[in-house]
Scaffold this motif. Structure first.
Motif, PDB file in Angstrom:
ATOM      1  N   TYR A 114       0.870  -1.174   0.000  1.00 57.27           N
ATOM      2  CA  TYR A 114       0.000   0.000   0.000  1.00 57.27           C
ATOM      3  C   TYR A 114       0.910   1.227   0.000  1.00 57.27           C
ATOM      4  CZ  TYR A 114       0.859   0.321   5.084  1.00 57.27           C
ATOM      5  OH  TYR A 114       1.436   0.434   6.319  1.00 57.27           O
ATOM      6  N   ALA A 170       1.643   1.643  -4.067  1.00 54.98           N
ATOM      7  CA  ALA A 170       0.304   1.359  -4.586  1.00 54.98           C
ATOM      8  C   ALA A 170      -0.304   2.568  -5.277  1.00 54.98           C
ATOM      9  CB  ALA A 170      -0.605   0.888  -3.448  1.00 54.98           C
ATOM     10  N   LEU A 171       0.094   3.768  -4.855  1.00 59.62           N
ATOM     11  CA  LEU A 171      -0.440   4.993  -5.447  1.00 59.62           C
ATOM     12  C   LEU A 171       0.406   5.484  -6.617  1.00 59.62           C
ATOM     13  CD1 LEU A 171      -1.403   6.829  -2.130  1.00 59.62           C
ATOM     14  CD2 LEU A 171      -2.975   5.746  -3.754  1.00 59.62           C
ATOM     15  N   ASP A 172       1.346   4.658  -7.059  1.00 62.55           N
ATOM     16  CA  ASP A 172       2.195   4.968  -8.210  1.00 62.55           C
ATOM     17  C   ASP A 172       2.974   6.261  -7.989  1.00 62.55           C
ATOM     18  OD1 ASP A 172       3.313   4.415 -10.690  1.00 62.55           O
ATOM     19  OD2 ASP A 172       1.795   5.539 -11.793  1.00 62.55           O
ATOM     20  N   THR A 214      -6.478   2.734   1.776  1.00 61.32           N
ATOM     21  CA  THR A 214      -5.537   2.575   0.673  1.00 61.32           C
ATOM     22  C   THR A 214      -5.359   1.110   0.308  1.00 61.32           C
ATOM     23  OG1 THR A 214      -4.356   4.531   1.498  1.00 61.32           O
ATOM     24  CG2 THR A 214      -3.239   3.199  -0.160  1.00 61.32           C
ATOM     25  N   HIS A 237      -8.643  -0.188  -1.531  1.00 59.27           N
ATOM     26  CA  HIS A 237      -8.974   0.407  -2.826  1.00 59.27           C
ATOM     27  C   HIS A 237      -7.793   0.441  -3.811  1.00 59.27           C
ATOM     28  CE1 HIS A 237     -13.003   1.640  -1.558  1.00 59.27           C
ATOM     29  NE2 HIS A 237     -12.465   1.988  -0.407  1.00 59.27           N
ATOM     30  N   TYR A 238      -6.560   0.379  -3.282  1.00 57.58           N
ATOM     31  CA  TYR A 238      -5.402   0.501  -4.162  1.00 57.58           C
ATOM     32  C   TYR A 238      -4.345  -0.583  -3.932  1.00 57.58           C
ATOM     33  CZ  TYR A 238      -7.240   5.231  -4.818  1.00 57.58           C
ATOM     34  OH  TYR A 238      -8.041   6.305  -5.091  1.00 57.58           O
ATOM     35  N   LEU A 295      -1.797  -3.650  -3.711  1.00 55.14           N
ATOM     36  CA  LEU A 295      -1.246  -4.531  -4.735  1.00 55.14           C
ATOM     37  C   LEU A 295      -0.826  -5.845  -4.089  1.00 55.14           C
ATOM     38  CD1 LEU A 295       1.108  -1.992  -6.561  1.00 55.14           C
ATOM     39  CD2 LEU A 295      -1.207  -2.655  -7.247  1.00 55.14           C
ATOM     40  N   THR A 347      -4.610  10.419  -1.830  1.00 59.42           N
ATOM     41  CA  THR A 347      -3.560  10.684  -2.798  1.00 59.42           C
ATOM     42  C   THR A 347      -2.211  10.536  -2.110  1.00 59.42           C
ATOM     43  OG1 THR A 347      -2.816  12.219  -4.527  1.00 59.42           O
ATOM     44  CG2 THR A 347      -3.395  13.184  -2.386  1.00 59.42           C
ATOM     45  N   SER A 348      -1.169  10.463  -2.908  1.00 58.23           N
ATOM     46  CA  SER A 348       0.189  10.371  -2.382  1.00 58.23           C
ATOM     47  C   SER A 348       0.699  11.764  -2.018  1.00 58.23           C
ATOM     48  CB  SER A 348       1.109   9.762  -3.443  1.00 58.23           C
ATOM     49  OG  SER A 348       1.197  10.647  -4.565  1.00 58.23           O
TER      50      SER A 348
END
Length: 278
Positions: free
Chosen positions: A31, A35-37, A124, A127-128, A130, A211-212
């Motif tokens: 996470y 995970a938020l790229d 996170t 929803h996001y 990996l 957001t990151s």
């Protein structure tokens, strides 16, 4: 695709866990910034949750600690931060998980101290998140927006308000007039941590999402009055380990930092108070 450093680190960690505690770890999720790229090598943690198949005994905790030491020996500059949980413990507040085994600052902690398990983490992850090792598991816990907003609002008026007040106390500090590198480093840390951290809170309250830190900086450049955009540009540059600095005077930099944080704090509170009652 995972950043190469992240992929290498996770591969080494999972192999070490297989060797030291075979059959214990069912799945590993990432996470946070990965995970938020928004992973930045050298400044971002690799945040993970390892789902284990049984309660952790002292012997198993020792094996996990040894696995992490194996990884740190090979990759000493990598910053791993995560928790070892059973599937039914996902989504729970940290105080409800016993024993709580977490890894951060290059050590395994078995008392739960410093656990990064809160509504931001759970939102996170759900929803996001990996899944980077093992089978994907059902993330059935509640990760709705209401608990997230309440947590962020309390955080804004607790942790972040404390930071803002400590910085206000430094206004007029004559030591900020010197060109010492320690002063520069201190101000760099405050600018990056507070600007991006508080903008993340504002983003959540205003947009009802996550957001990151880098995403928060980009968001701030779009919605914050132009007078403070230089600070946001600096904060993003510091996070990315870029040399760009826009202020010659550290005193002016601190004054504008405090002004920006006051704005973000007030705007966050205003928006939260305007939310419809649940």
């Amino acid at each position: 695709m995972l950043p190469s450093t992240v992929e290498l680190t996770i591969n080494k960690l999972t192999r070490a866990l297989q060797l030291r505690v075979p059959g214990l770890v069912q799945s590993v999720y990432l996470y946070g910034s990965v995970a938020l790229d928004a992973y930045v090598e050298g400044t971002s943690d690799i945040d993970f949750v390892a789902i284990v198949t049984k309660p952790l005994t002292a012997e198993l905790q020792q094996g996990i600690a040894e696995a992490h030491r194996d990884v740190e020996f090979e990759l000493p500059k990598t910053d791993l931060m995560g928790a070892y949980l059973q599937q039914e413990q996902l989504g729970l507040p940290a105080p409800a998980i016993r024993p709580l085994t977490v890894y951060y600052e290059k050590a395994l902690h078995t008392d739960g101290h410093g656990a990064d398990l809160n509504p931001v983490t759970w939102y996170t992850l759900k929803h996001y998140g990996l899944c980077v090792y093992g089978p994907a598991v059902a993330l059935e816990y509640d990760a709705s927006i209401g608990p997230l907003l309440r947590y962020v609002f309390r955080n804004m008026n607790g942790y972040w308000l404390g930071w803002m007040r400590r910085l206000e106390e430094r206004l007029g500090d004559p030591n900020l007039s010197c060109c010492d590198s320690l002063v520069q480093d201190m101000m760099d840390e405050a600018v990056e941590w507070c600007v991006l951290g508080m903008l993340r809170q504002l983003y959540t309250i205003r947009e009802h999402g996550i957001t990151s830190k880098l995403g928060a900086g980009e968001y701030g450049l779009r919605i914050v009055p132009a007078q403070w955009r230089g600070l946001i540009v600096e904060a993003v540059a510091i996070k990315r380990r870029e040399p760009l600095r826009l202020y010659e005077s550290q005193q002016q930099r601190l004054r504008e930092l405090v002004e920006l944080l006051r704005y973000v704090h007030a705007e966050s509170n205003r928006l939260y108070e305007e939310l419809p009652a649940e």
